[in-house]
Structures are given as structure tokens and as C-alpha cells.
Design a protein around this motif. Structure first.
Motif, PDB file in Angstrom:
ATOM      1  N   ASP A 107      -2.931   0.765  -1.559  1.00 44.07           N
ATOM      2  CA  ASP A 107      -4.182   0.343  -0.938  1.00 44.07           C
ATOM      3  C   ASP A 107      -4.794   1.457  -0.102  1.00 44.07           C
ATOM      4  O   ASP A 107      -6.014   1.594  -0.030  1.00 44.07           O
ATOM      5  N   ILE A 108      -3.954   2.260   0.544  1.00 48.72           N
ATOM      6  CA  ILE A 108      -4.473   3.416   1.283  1.00 48.72           C
ATOM      7  C   ILE A 108      -5.139   4.398   0.323  1.00 48.72           C
ATOM      8  O   ILE A 108      -6.232   4.922   0.590  1.00 48.72           O
ATOM      9  N   ALA A 109      -4.469   4.661  -0.811  1.00 43.20           N
ATOM     10  CA  ALA A 109      -5.046   5.573  -1.803  1.00 43.20           C
ATOM     11  C   ALA A 109      -6.391   5.055  -2.299  1.00 43.20           C
ATOM     12  O   ALA A 109      -7.357   5.814  -2.442  1.00 43.20           O
ATOM     13  N   ARG A 110      -6.478   3.741  -2.550  1.00 42.72           N
ATOM     14  CA  ARG A 110      -7.745   3.164  -3.005  1.00 42.72           C
ATOM     15  C   ARG A 110      -8.820   3.277  -1.933  1.00 42.72           C
ATOM     16  O   ARG A 110      -9.977   3.603  -2.228  1.00 42.72           O
ATOM     17  N   THR A 111      -8.452   3.031  -0.675  1.00 39.33           N
ATOM     18  CA  THR A 111      -9.429   3.079   0.409  1.00 39.33           C
ATOM     19  C   THR A 111      -9.930   4.502   0.636  1.00 39.33           C
ATOM     20  O   THR A 111     -11.109   4.706   0.946  1.00 39.33           O
ATOM     21  N   ILE A 112      -9.060   5.487   0.487  1.00 35.61           N
ATOM     22  CA  ILE A 112      -9.496   6.877   0.637  1.00 35.61           C
ATOM     23  C   ILE A 112     -10.504   7.242  -0.444  1.00 35.61           C
ATOM     24  O   ILE A 112     -11.523   7.880  -0.183  1.00 35.61           O
ATOM     25  N   ARG A 113     -10.242   6.801  -1.660  1.00 32.59           N
ATOM     26  CA  ARG A 113     -11.120   7.163  -2.767  1.00 32.59           C
ATOM     27  C   ARG A 113     -12.410   6.354  -2.775  1.00 32.59           C
ATOM     28  O   ARG A 113     -13.440   6.840  -3.240  1.00 32.59           O
ATOM     29  N   ARG A 114     -12.365   5.107  -2.268  1.00 30.34           N
ATOM     30  CA  ARG A 114     -13.574   4.271  -2.220  1.00 30.34           C
ATOM     31  C   ARG A 114     -13.722   3.679  -0.823  1.00 30.34           C
ATOM     32  O   ARG A 114     -13.525   2.477  -0.609  1.00 30.34           O
ATOM     33  N   PRO A 115     -14.076   4.498   0.155  1.00 24.63           N
ATOM     34  CA  PRO A 115     -14.168   3.982   1.529  1.00 24.63           C
ATOM     35  C   PRO A 115     -15.413   3.129   1.721  1.00 24.63           C
ATOM     36  O   PRO A 115     -16.429   3.321   1.041  1.00 24.63           O
ATOM     37  N   PRO A 116     -15.351   2.172   2.649  1.00 21.58           N
ATOM     38  CA  PRO A 116     -16.556   1.396   2.971  1.00 21.58           C
ATOM     39  C   PRO A 116     -17.540   2.263   3.739  1.00 21.58           C
ATOM     40  O   PRO A 116     -17.174   3.342   4.243  1.00 21.58           O
ATOM     41  N   PRO A 117     -18.798   1.840   3.848  1.00 17.89           N
ATOM     42  CA  PRO A 117     -19.768   2.624   4.629  1.00 17.89           C
ATOM     43  C   PRO A 117     -19.308   2.764   6.072  1.00 17.89           C
ATOM     44  O   PRO A 117     -18.643   1.891   6.626  1.00 17.89           O
TER      45      PRO A 117
END
Length: 669
Positions: free
Chosen positions: A642-652
């Protein structure tokens, strides 16, 4: 079980294209029901009710009201007592359910406030009907410091979440015990419907992992974490089991029905109440029980249902009305004070601790998307990041308190939000403390460190660096520390071009281009013939500098980034800093240990880290391992992904709205 009237309202709102979970998480108002569609649904419910009545006309017309009341009068004191205890247990589960939704939605209400408001709202709304309206009004009065809008959004989210949990629970029960329903419904139809519902639940879980939030046209969503989903399902099971147990306790012994036979029928009857929209599901609930339990005499069964409504609906509603009358709307709201939310000014104590901390990377807090977790005595804390699944302690904690003392606080805060506790990019000392506390630890990155006081570009290992610096010098590149005000317009153009060429920005543990953020950093500018062609920014304090953003322009000469770093090293040495970080790289294959590190490394290598590794290794840095940790191996794997996903697609970023992405912070993991 008791939220089913609010679930009916949530279904109405869903018909307008509004998703309860997403509206609450995104801070948007929950949709007003589309009345034509709501009336159509009510008409459908009445039609189904009429159909059930026709099917059971013979049994229904033969009912003896006197026999039904006699069955109620035959209920013993022991049966009433067991039903009361089961009702209490059901409402205790529902109160916890309300508290969980407060945590998931980060309302910052205390658990006791949330539980009290939850059971009162449930007891009243399930009796009077109009669950979204009545539940919202009750919660608004019972929750000090909340607005009617907040209470409405919370009520809708609670209802929609329970409706999803009920569907999953019912489908599971129908697959496990199809024989119990085969006398009333075709077994193949029951199993097919159950399989479809479970397939949808599995898709929802997958969506929570890979695409937990977003917007498509007017549709938007923000799903809870997997731990929160699991707890929602468990609480729904506890609620419905206890509610069914209360009914079963009131059944006459001569009925011969077992709880295993009653419970599946109870769940399906509950669904009929969802569709009908009548207060308490009155009518369809009874009809479905009679249909699904053909071997039980109707009069004793309906007598037990009537007694159950008195115990499960009437008594809690009376108590709730007294609680509502004596509730103090103006009471001061008690908040959890140790966990400071993102995008809010830091408290004076937290700001003082961070200013005195040696970790320059704490400057990431100025981006506005992370918060701070302070220990109870406010002498130490952790920079906290949030992903859909995890509450993450970023880098090492700051302050004099030992890590071992902070780990329980982090776990408690994560549990309160329905997330996994995780540590990311921590040093060896923190990793050892986590391992001693029973956490699973794995290497996740290598920090590239230099000593600016001893840095010598003339050593053989930095021959490649010298060649790059000479190329930049021959091209006429000039690197200088930035002065305020920054040339933001030119910097923004370079940053936007960088992001466009690399598929957008990155975030979470990386900085992103934002004027206010850069104003708090040390910035080095690269000019060619008086024109800006690149820049780099650094977190900096008296002890350490840490690379954050690197942005070469498309026309920057070869060696631009090396020249920017070399200039920053000279400035850090002048300022007396003892450590300079080029930020982190994924570990080499020889350092990988465990599935979480494999997942994270795969995510990073897919981002073109080979060139970044070559650039950083040209400075011949000292490699210091960094670690990721979580309470279990499964939690570690889930949090890392989930960290990897959040880094690649961060929220605004907070305050940026839906602004186009700027330059990615692709300097570290």
C-alpha cells in the motif's frame, strides 16, 4: 442489524450516484435521495409485500390473534431475561460499530462519545423509521462539536457499510447452510445469488488494495482499509447473531426450531425489511419468517416476533429517548490530543521538538499531508503518514523517549483508525527496538550518506563525478544558492515538464513541487547564460541536509544535477552540517529479505531507478540500510504494497484540490 432503516436511506442515496463511503472521506455532502427513484423503490417493496401475502394467504387468513397474544403471554421471565441480555450484547456491538466508523472517518470524537451517540441513534431510528434523517438528527444532538452535515454524512456511511456487511454475511450463511433455506427458496437460486454477492465482495476487497479511492464522472468513492472492513463484518455478525438469539430465546420450546435453522431465515427476513422501507421492517420481516420456517406454527412464531419487537425495539427506544432528552448539546468536545492531524498547524510543543530534532527529513511535514503522533507526556513523537491500509511512522522518532515506549502508542492510534501500524524508512536502532517488541522487520532501502566536512571529489571512486562536473563547467553552467523570492514561475515550468515526461508526480515519503513548501527549504539554482535550467531542494537543519527535489530542465547540460549537489555540499559544509543525505535507493538483490521488501523493490525498479542509482553512486556514498516494520508478516506485506501504491499514485496535496500534477519527488523511496 439495527441500522437497517438507515441502510434503506443509503440505498436511496446510492441511486442518485452518491457513494456513502466516498462522500464522507472526501468531505463532500451526502446526496439527498432522488424522490422519484425512492418512491419507485417503495412501490417495488409494496409489490413484493403483496406477492408474499398472496403466497401465504391461506396461512395468513387462518391466524388467530388471540393465539398470538397468548403466545406472548406464555413467555417466561427467564426467556425475557435471556432476550434482554442478547439485546444488550447486540447494541454493544452496534455501539462499537459506530465508534469504528468515527475512527475510519477521523472525526476525532472520543470512543465513549461515539458509542453513546451510536446506540441512541440506532435505538430511535430503527423504531421511528426514516433512518438517515432520524439517525442524523440524533447523532447531531449527541455529538458535541459536530455539525448536522457531519452527522448526516456519518449516518449515511454507517448505513452503507452495514448494508455491505449484511450482504456478505448473508451470502456466506446461505452457502454454508443452504439446506436450512431450501424449504422456502430454491437451493440453486440461493447458492447462485450468494456466490454473486461474495464475488462482488471479493472485487470490493481487491479494489480497496489497488484502487481504494477515486472519481469517475459523478461517481466517487473512498473505501475503508482491509482491517476496518474485517472489523465491520465481525461487528455485523455479532450484532445479527445476538439479535437473532434474542428472538430465538422468546420462541416457545414446542416450536422445536434450532438457532442454526433460525439464523439464516432471520438474515433473509431482515433483507425483506430493507427492501420494504417500513419502520422496523414490520410486515415483510414477519412474512419472510413464516415463508422460510414452514414447519413452525405461525401463531407461536408471530407471538415470539411480537415479544422480540418489545424487547429489541421498544425497551431500547425508551431508554434512548431519555438519553437524548438529557444530552447536553453544548458540551465541550473532548478530542484525541496526541495525534495531530495533517494540514493543520503543529502545536507549540510539537514544533519545538521537531526544530530540535536531528532528522532534517522532518521538513516533509511542511508539505501538509502528514501529521505528528506525540507520546502522552509530549516529550517525543513520530512523523505520521497515512495510506488506505496503514498508519505509518516515517523515519525514526524524534525526542528523548525510546522507540519501545512509542510503539504501543502507534499501534493504538492505528487500531483507532482501522489501519495497520507500520514503520517505514527507519534506522537500525529503531528496527532493533521494533524486532524486540515482536514486530516483523525487513530491509526496504539504502540511504546514501556523505560527510560534507570530509567530502573530497578527488578520490578515485569519484572519477565519474569529476567528469560530469567538468562537462557542466565547460557548458557554462552556474549553480548558486537561491535567494528569496524564488523564481517560482520558471521553476514551475521545469517541474511541470519533468512531471509530464515521467508520468506524473510521486509523493508520501517524497516531496512534491509546491511554492510554500520550497520556501522552507534550501534551494540551489542552475543557470545557463542567465536562464534557469534546473534546481534542487534540500531539507536542512544545523546537523543534516537531505536531498528532496531534483529538477533538471529538458535543455540542461550534462552534469547539471551533479553540479547542483556539489554546490549544496559546499554550502552544507559552510553551515557546519555533519551529514548529507542523497536520499534512499531500493536495496540490492543481496539485501532483500521477505515478501514486503520484494514488493517494494518491484514497485521502485519499475520507476526507472537504474539511472538514479548510477547518479547517486557516482558520489561514492556510504550506504546505510533502512527498514520497514509491522506487527506481523501479513501486515508487513499489506502495508508495504500500500505504501508503494501511495507513492506512485499520491492524493492531491492539501489545498491543491484537483490541480495538475507537478514534478515528482523521485529522489528517494
Amino acid at each position: 442489524m439495527s441500522e437497517h432503516h438507515m441502510a434503506q436511506g443509503a440505498t436511496d442515496a446510492a441511486l442518485t450516484g452518491e457513494c456513502a463511503q466516498s462522500q464522507v472521506a472526501q468531505g463532500a455532502p451526502f446526496g439527498v435521495p432522488d424522490w422519484p427513484r425512492a418512491l419507485w423503490r417503495q412501490a417495488l417493496g409494496l409489490a413484493l409485500l403483496a406477492g408474499f401475502a398472496l403466497v401465504l394467504h391461506d396461512r395468513w387468513s387462518a391466524l388467530d390473534p388471540v393465539a398470538i397474544w397468548a403466545a406472548v403471554g406464555a413467555v417466561s421471565a427467564l426467556q425475557w431475561s435471556v432476550a434482554a441480555l442478547a439485546t444488550f450484547a447486540s447494541f454493544a456491538a452496534l455501539a462499537q460499530y459506530d465508534a469504528l466508523m468515527h475512527r475510519v472517518l477521523a472525526t476525532r470524537q472520543t470512543p465513549s462519545q461515539a458509542r453513546r451517540a451510536g446506540w441512541v441513534a440506532i435505538a430511535i431510528s430503527q423504531t421511528v423509521g426514516f433512518g438517515l434523517v432520524s439517525g442524523a438528527l440524533v447523532r447531531w444532538r449527541m455529538l458535541p462539536g459536530s455539525s448536522l452535515r457531519d452527522a448526516s454524512r456519518l449516518t449515511a456511511a454507517v448505513a452503507a457499510s452495514f448494508l455491505a456487511a449484511w450482504a456478505m454475511l448473508s451470502a456466506t450463511v446461505m452457502l454454508v447452510a443452504p439446506v436450512s433455506l431450501s424449504k422456502g427458496l430454491p437451493q440453486i437460486a440461493v447458492q447462485g445469488l450468494a456466490a454473486m454477492v461474495l464475488f462482488g465482495g471479493g472485487a470490493l476487497i481487491a479494489l480497496s488494495l489497488w484502487w481504494p479511492g477515486g472519481r469517475i464522472g459523478r461517481w466517487s468513492w473512498r473505501l475503508p482499509s482491509l482491517p476496518a472492513m474485517g472489523r465491520i463484518l465481525w461487528l455485523a455478525a455479532a450484532d445479527t447473531v445476538c439479535a437473532a438469539l434474542a428472538l430465538w430465546a422468546l420462541m416457545p420450546e414446542a416450536s422445536g426450531i434450532t438457532f442454526a435453522a433460525l439464523y439464516p431465515a432471520f438474515l433473509i427476513a431482515l433483507g425483506a425489511g430493507f427492501v420494504s422501507g417500513t419502520p422496523g421492517g414490520v410486515g415483510p420481516f414477519e412474512l419472510m419468517l413464516v415463508l422460510l420456517l414452514p414447519d413452525v406454527q405461525s401463531a407461536p412464531l408471530l407471538g415470539a416476533v411480537l415479544a422480540w419487537r418489545a424487547a429489541y425495539y421498544g425497551a431500547p427506544a425508551i431508554l434512548a429517548m431519555f438519553a437524548l432528552i438529557f444530552a447536553r448539546r453544548g458540551a465541550e468536545m473532548r478530542l484525541q490530543e496526541c495525534l495531530e492531524a495533517p494540514a493543520t498547524p503543529l502545536s507549540a510543543r510539537a514544533a519545538a521538538l521537531i526544530a530540535a530534532a536531528p532528522q532534517a527529513e522532518l521538513g516533509l511535514l511542511h508539505q501538509g499531508e502528514h501529521g505528528v503522533l506525540l507520546c502522552p507526556d509530549h516529550r517525543a513523537g513520530w512523523m505520521i503518514g497515512r495510506t488506505t491500509q496503514a498508519l505509518v511512522g516515517l523515519i525514526d522518532p524524534f525526542g528523548p523517549t525510546r522507540t519501545a515506549a512509542l510503539l504501543p502508542d502507534l499501534r493504538s492510534a492505528a487500531r483507532a483508525e482501522g489501519r495497520i501500524a507500520c514503520l517505514y524508512k527507519i534506522g537500525a536502532r529503531t528496527a532493533v527496538a521494533a524486532r524486540r517488541a515482536g514486530w516483523t522487520v525487513a530491509p526496504v532501502a539504502m540511504d546514501c550518506r556523505l560527510d560534507p566536512q570530509r567530502f573530497d571529489p578527488g578520490i578515485p571512486a569519484r572519477a565519474g563525478l569529476r567528469r560530469k562536473l567538468r562537462k557542466a563547467a565547460r557548458a557554462g553552467l552556474v549553480c548558486t544558492p537561491a535567494r528569496q523570492p524564488l523564481p517560482l514561475a520558471a521553476m514551475a515550468r521545469i517541474a511541470a515538464d519533468w512531471a509530464a515526461s515521467r508520468g506524473g508526480e510521486r509523493g508520501f515519503s517524497m516531496g512534491r513541487f509546491a511554492p510554500d513548501y520550497l520556501a522552507r527549504q534550501e534551494v540551489i539554482l542552475a543557470h545557463l547564460n542567465g536562464r534557469l535550467v534546473g534546481f534542487a531542494s534540500f531539507h536542512a537543519n544545523a546537523q543534516e541536509w537531505a536531498l528532496d527535489l531534483m529538477r533538471p530542465g529538458a535543455d540542461a547540460p550534462d552534469g547539471t544535477m551533479q553540479a547542483l549537489i556539489a554546490t549544496a555540499l559546499d554550502l552544507a559544509r559552510t553551515c557546519g552540517a555533519r551529514q548529507f543525505s542523497l536520499a534512499a535507493l531500493p536495496p540490492d538483490a543481496d539485501h532483500i529479505d521477505g515478501p514486503a521488501a520484494l514488493i517494494w523493490r518491484r514497485a521502485e525498479t519499475g520507476a526507472g531507478c537504474a539511472g538514479l542509482r548510477q547518479f547517486k553512486m557516482g558520489f561514492a556514498p556510504r550506504l546505510v540500510p533502512l527498514y520497514i516494520a509491522a506487527p506481523s508478516r501479513a501486515a508487513l506485506t499489506l502495508a508495504a504494497a500500500d505504501i508503494a501504491r501511495t507513492i506512485r499514485r499520491p492524493p492531491p496535496l492539501p489545498g491543491n484540490g484537483d490541480a495538475p500534477p507537478h514534478a515528482a519527488g523521485s529522489t528517494s523511496s
